[in-house]
Design an enzyme around this catalytic site. Sequence first.
Site, PDB file in Angstrom:
ATOM      1  N   LYS A 127      -6.847  -2.618  10.010  1.00  0.00           N
ATOM      2  CA  LYS A 127      -8.130  -3.087  10.583  1.00  0.00           C
ATOM      3  C   LYS A 127      -7.935  -3.812  11.896  1.00  0.00           C
ATOM      4  O   LYS A 127      -8.761  -3.707  12.806  1.00  0.00           O
ATOM      5  CB  LYS A 127      -8.886  -3.981   9.594  1.00  0.00           C
ATOM      6  N   LYS A 167     -12.923  -6.475  10.145  1.00  0.00           N
ATOM      7  CA  LYS A 167     -13.634  -5.502   9.299  1.00  0.00           C
ATOM      8  C   LYS A 167     -15.105  -5.390   9.696  1.00  0.00           C
ATOM      9  O   LYS A 167     -15.669  -4.296   9.687  1.00  0.00           O
ATOM     10  CB  LYS A 167     -13.481  -5.893   7.828  1.00  0.00           C
ATOM     11  N   ILE A 201     -12.971   0.254  -1.780  1.00  0.00           N
ATOM     12  CA  ILE A 201     -14.370   0.723  -1.758  1.00  0.00           C
ATOM     13  C   ILE A 201     -14.500   1.758  -0.634  1.00  0.00           C
ATOM     14  O   ILE A 201     -14.182   1.462   0.509  1.00  0.00           O
ATOM     15  CB  ILE A 201     -15.363  -0.439  -1.482  1.00  0.00           C
ATOM     16  N   VAL A 245       0.838  -1.214   0.000  1.00  0.00           N
ATOM     17  CA  VAL A 245       0.000   0.000   0.000  1.00  0.00           C
ATOM     18  C   VAL A 245       0.870   1.260   0.000  1.00  0.00           C
ATOM     19  O   VAL A 245       0.608   2.220  -0.729  1.00  0.00           O
ATOM     20  CB  VAL A 245      -0.974  -0.003   1.203  1.00  0.00           C
ATOM     21  N   GLY A 274     -10.710  -2.437   1.249  1.00  0.00           N
ATOM     22  CA  GLY A 274      -9.665  -1.874   0.372  1.00  0.00           C
ATOM     23  C   GLY A 274     -10.059  -0.594  -0.322  1.00  0.00           C
ATOM     24  O   GLY A 274     -10.133   0.463   0.297  1.00  0.00           O
ATOM     25  N   GLU A 327      -2.455 -10.951   3.631  1.00  0.00           N
ATOM     26  CA  GLU A 327      -1.652 -10.349   4.691  1.00  0.00           C
ATOM     27  C   GLU A 327      -0.270 -10.999   4.664  1.00  0.00           C
ATOM     28  O   GLU A 327      -0.089 -12.076   4.086  1.00  0.00           O
ATOM     29  CB  GLU A 327      -2.314 -10.617   6.051  1.00  0.00           C
ATOM     30  N   VAL A 373     -11.261  -1.141   5.679  1.00  0.00           N
ATOM     31  CA  VAL A 373     -12.354  -2.059   5.329  1.00  0.00           C
ATOM     32  C   VAL A 373     -12.599  -2.016   3.820  1.00  0.00           C
ATOM     33  O   VAL A 373     -12.794  -0.952   3.251  1.00  0.00           O
ATOM     34  CB  VAL A 373     -13.663  -1.682   6.069  1.00  0.00           C
TER      35      VAL A 373
HETATM   36  N1  HSE Z   1      -5.649  -9.300   3.129  1.00  0.00           N
HETATM   37  C1  HSE Z   1      -6.723  -8.400   2.960  1.00  0.00           C
HETATM   38  C2  HSE Z   1      -7.724  -9.022   1.996  1.00  0.00           C
HETATM   39  C3  HSE Z   1      -6.202  -7.097   2.432  1.00  0.00           C
HETATM   40  O1  HSE Z   1      -7.386 -10.009   1.352  1.00  0.00           O
HETATM   41  O2  HSE Z   1      -8.845  -8.549   1.916  1.00  0.00           O
HETATM   42  C4  HSE Z   1      -7.197  -5.973   2.443  1.00  0.00           C
HETATM   43  O3  HSE Z   1      -7.669  -5.713   3.738  1.00  0.00           O
END
Ligand code: HSE
Length: 411
Positions: free
Chosen positions: A103, A203, A134, A13, A132, A188, A130
């Site tokens: 999160k 989330k 959106i 990110v 990504g 992750e 939450v």
């Molecule tokens: N590992 C998370 C996912 C990244 O796959 O949604 C985004 O929060």
Amino acid sequence: MAIKIALLGLGTVGSGVLKIIKNNQKKIRQTSGEEIIIEKALVRNPEKHRNLASEVMLTTNFDSILQDPEIKIVVELIGGLHPAKEYITAAINAGKNVVTANKDLMATFGSELINLAASKKCDLMYDASVAGGIPILRTLATSYSSDIISEIQGIINGTTNYILSQMGEKGLNYEEALKNAQELGFAEADPTNDVTGKDAAYKIVILSKFAFGTKISIDDFTIQGINNLKDFDIKQAQKLGYVIKLIGIAKNINGKLFVEVAPCLLPGNAIMAHIKNELNALQIKSQSLGTAVFTGPGAGSPATANSVMSDVITETKNVVKNTTGQPFSNFSHVMQLTSSEDVKYSYYLSFEAEETLFDLSKLLSNLEIPVREIKQVQSRIVVVTENISRQQLQDLAIQDQYLKASYKILQ
Ligand code: HSE
């Protein structure tokens, strides 16, 4: 005026944020009214990020960020609980505004950090935590500010949605699909939280606060991931006309809040059934808006970085106008959580065929579990029930050792 920011972390990110600020300078200056400059980036190993050294000053010293009075916004992108919590606490105590995509942290220590930020008149925003890319938290905090939400159903983990799509449609096995998700930057650093449902649980905790005003913890509800999901059940669900997705639910049932993360069956023609790969989606039911579905990329570099930038630009405007210190969402409402009797769904059940169809039917009838469909497939018995309570399902699991899987069927 230029607003200087610091990044903590330059991973998937962080590097995306760097790219957006570099490539979209002109638009950012117009929309925020200011030039946004990344003054420093905190990294563990500068050697690893040598290729970015010409674009941003790399540092391994957090104090150099903390003590720099020109840095107004700290963007935390290292993830995990510690030292992220300590960094954010120190940054707020130093009067800096914070943006985070974390999160785990906001679901666990959100109240403490939100209170601290308010007491120091600092902004703390976390739209990227939450779903990504959106912009769901900001939408809930603004567009739904007068509406009463009754239910959120979300595909809120990109990694597991990617794995299930690849297994269901491309015939990849679980390990191959997970490896691809990691290589594409969706998972992750340790994908355990993705596949066990914990990431989605964090989330849904944050979403419950924004949608229902209610503070909950991940210890308050059932979390089931996709790590025990069998290929057999994915295929059987398909044969019955359903698609299995990992769903986070937060629902008002007669004034009580039901929250859960679990694989669920969705009818093949439902909008959510068509959300594939790393895409996320949130289906929100509310009094005024009715049913609305928000979808977009839920993981990955540019999409998540875009949400981070939206927070950075909002905070930049607040810094310039001297209006920092307002909470991201100020909705607060205490709700009791549901009990096993309150929650009723129809279920897909999968039993080892060590018992006869007759015996199983008798047990289901004794427990007053109405059956829509029951059939033996190879060494399994598959049952689709009508609506039953969680309590009935728990009683069945206690009385029938051959029950191997149970998944809710959502409408
Ligand atoms: N590992 C998370 C996912 C990244 O796959 O949604 C985004 O929060």
